[in-house]
Design a protein around this motif. Structure first.
Motif, PDB file in Angstrom:
ATOM      1  N   UNK A  94       2.050 -12.401  24.203  1.00 52.39           N
ATOM      2  CA  UNK A  94       3.416 -12.322  23.687  1.00 52.39           C
ATOM      3  C   UNK A  94       3.526 -11.568  22.380  1.00 52.39           C
ATOM      4  N   UNK A  95       2.554 -11.715  21.499  1.00 50.80           N
ATOM      5  CA  UNK A  95       2.669 -11.220  20.131  1.00 50.80           C
ATOM      6  C   UNK A  95       1.601 -10.195  19.811  1.00 50.80           C
ATOM      7  N   UNK A  96       1.809  -9.498  18.728  1.00 56.31           N
ATOM      8  CA  UNK A  96       0.852  -8.495  18.275  1.00 56.31           C
ATOM      9  C   UNK A  96       0.456  -8.783  16.828  1.00 56.31           C
ATOM     10  N   UNK A  97      -0.752  -8.389  16.492  1.00 59.08           N
ATOM     11  CA  UNK A  97      -1.221  -8.437  15.109  1.00 59.08           C
ATOM     12  C   UNK A  97      -1.375  -6.994  14.651  1.00 59.08           C
ATOM     13  N   UNK A  98      -0.962  -6.725  13.435  1.00 61.71           N
ATOM     14  CA  UNK A  98      -1.057  -5.373  12.899  1.00 61.71           C
ATOM     15  C   UNK A  98      -1.877  -5.419  11.625  1.00 61.71           C
ATOM     16  N   UNK A 103       0.874  -1.168   0.000  1.00 57.69           N
ATOM     17  CA  UNK A 103       0.000   0.000   0.000  1.00 57.69           C
ATOM     18  C   UNK A 103       0.913   1.219   0.000  1.00 57.69           C
ATOM     19  N   UNK A 104       0.636   2.150  -0.905  1.00 57.13           N
ATOM     20  CA  UNK A 104       1.409   3.385  -0.954  1.00 57.13           C
ATOM     21  C   UNK A 104       1.195   4.172   0.340  1.00 57.13           C
ATOM     22  N   UNK A 105       2.236   4.833   0.802  1.00 57.07           N
ATOM     23  CA  UNK A 105       2.168   5.565   2.061  1.00 57.07           C
ATOM     24  C   UNK A 105       1.047   6.602   2.048  1.00 57.07           C
ATOM     25  N   UNK A 106       0.826   7.237   0.912  1.00 62.00           N
ATOM     26  CA  UNK A 106      -0.214   8.262   0.824  1.00 62.00           C
ATOM     27  C   UNK A 106      -1.621   7.672   0.865  1.00 62.00           C
ATOM     28  N   UNK A 107      -1.759   6.363   0.669  1.00 63.71           N
ATOM     29  CA  UNK A 107      -3.072   5.711   0.637  1.00 63.71           C
ATOM     30  C   UNK A 107      -3.415   4.987   1.934  1.00 63.71           C
ATOM     31  N   UNK A 108      -2.548   5.062   2.934  1.00 58.79           N
ATOM     32  CA  UNK A 108      -2.825   4.393   4.202  1.00 58.79           C
ATOM     33  C   UNK A 108      -3.785   5.234   5.018  1.00 58.79           C
ATOM     34  N   UNK A 109      -4.906   4.623   5.410  1.00 57.57           N
ATOM     35  CA  UNK A 109      -5.926   5.333   6.169  1.00 57.57           C
ATOM     36  C   UNK A 109      -5.741   5.142   7.674  1.00 57.57           C
ATOM     37  N   UNK A 110      -5.432   3.917   8.097  1.00 57.71           N
ATOM     38  CA  UNK A 110      -5.292   3.671   9.528  1.00 57.71           C
ATOM     39  C   UNK A 110      -4.429   2.451   9.790  1.00 57.71           C
ATOM     40  N   UNK A 111      -3.909   2.391  11.017  1.00 56.89           N
ATOM     41  CA  UNK A 111      -3.094   1.267  11.477  1.00 56.89           C
ATOM     42  C   UNK A 111      -3.698   0.787  12.789  1.00 56.89           C
ATOM     43  N   UNK A 112      -4.062  -0.490  12.832  1.00 53.64           N
ATOM     44  CA  UNK A 112      -4.635  -1.093  14.041  1.00 53.64           C
ATOM     45  C   UNK A 112      -3.655  -2.114  14.586  1.00 53.64           C
ATOM     46  N   UNK A 113      -3.423  -2.068  15.898  1.00 52.35           N
ATOM     47  CA  UNK A 113      -2.557  -3.035  16.567  1.00 52.35           C
ATOM     48  C   UNK A 113      -3.379  -3.751  17.613  1.00 52.35           C
ATOM     49  N   UNK A 149       4.577   3.953  14.279  1.00 50.96           N
ATOM     50  CA  UNK A 149       5.276   5.232  14.411  1.00 50.96           C
ATOM     51  C   UNK A 149       5.955   5.638  13.102  1.00 50.96           C
ATOM     52  N   UNK A 150       6.561   4.667  12.405  1.00 52.10           N
ATOM     53  CA  UNK A 150       7.193   4.974  11.117  1.00 52.10           C
ATOM     54  C   UNK A 150       6.165   5.472  10.103  1.00 52.10           C
ATOM     55  N   UNK A 151       5.032   4.780  10.030  1.00 49.13           N
ATOM     56  CA  UNK A 151       3.987   5.178   9.076  1.00 49.13           C
ATOM     57  C   UNK A 151       3.502   6.583   9.386  1.00 49.13           C
ATOM     58  N   UNK A 152       3.242   6.864  10.656  1.00 46.17           N
ATOM     59  CA  UNK A 152       2.765   8.194  11.038  1.00 46.17           C
ATOM     60  C   UNK A 152       3.805   9.272  10.734  1.00 46.17           C
ATOM     61  N   UNK A 153       5.074   8.989  10.973  1.00 47.49           N
ATOM     62  CA  UNK A 153       6.096   9.997  10.705  1.00 47.49           C
ATOM     63  C   UNK A 153       6.285  10.217   9.212  1.00 47.49           C
ATOM     64  N   UNK A 154       6.253   9.162   8.407  1.00 47.37           N
ATOM     65  CA  UNK A 154       6.378   9.331   6.938  1.00 47.37           C
ATOM     66  C   UNK A 154       5.183  10.093   6.383  1.00 47.37           C
ATOM     67  N   UNK A 155       3.998   9.828   6.904  1.00 48.25           N
ATOM     68  CA  UNK A 155       2.824  10.566   6.436  1.00 48.25           C
ATOM     69  C   UNK A 155       2.889  12.023   6.848  1.00 48.25           C
ATOM     70  N   UNK A 156       3.369  12.307   8.051  1.00 54.68           N
ATOM     71  CA  UNK A 156       3.484  13.697   8.486  1.00 54.68           C
ATOM     72  C   UNK A 156       4.510  14.455   7.638  1.00 54.68           C
TER      73      UNK A 156
END
Length: 111
Positions: free
Chosen positions: A70-74, A55-65, A100-107
């Motif tokens: 022990x583990x996480x799903x994203x 997914x292109x960075x400009x097309x990302x709407x949201x990130x759910x964690x 955090x990376x996605x949010x910083x690249x979008x900002x």
């Protein structure tokens, strides 16, 4: 007469996050999430080749964690209404770093 160093390539700034071998579906070929300033890619290797979706960075709407013991799903959803990128078996710290990376690249792209 100074020499300006070349700007770093966007793909060279990419960070790769690999799911744990101990989670379902990741034993032989763990899923990798590659986050770069241009896109987020999910790479799932197979015996012959691999399955890659991005997914292109400009097309990302949201990130759910979603975190467990022990583990996480994203889950990364796009604005285009296509299927989200989902990956499970990542460390909680890695999932937060991905967000955090996605949010910083979008900002940075909005400036």
């Amino acid at each position: 007469m100074g020499v300006t160093p070349p700007a770093p390539d966007a793909e060279s700034l990419a960070e790769t996050f690999t799911a744990s071998h101990w989670t379902q579906g990741n034993f032989l070929f763990p899923t990798r999430l590659v986050v770069s300033p241009l896109r987020v890619s999910r790479v799932k290797s197979r015996w012959f080749g691999s399955n890659d979706e991005s997914i292109a960075m400009s097309k990302i709407a949201s990130v759910h964690i979603s975190t467990g013991v022990l583990w996480a799903e994203i889950r990364i959803e796009s604005t285009g209404g296509t299927d989200p990128i989902t990956s499970h078996g990542h460390r909680k710290k890695d999932a937060q770093r991905i967000r955090d990376l996605i949010e910083s690249y979008q900002a940075k792209s909005r400036v």
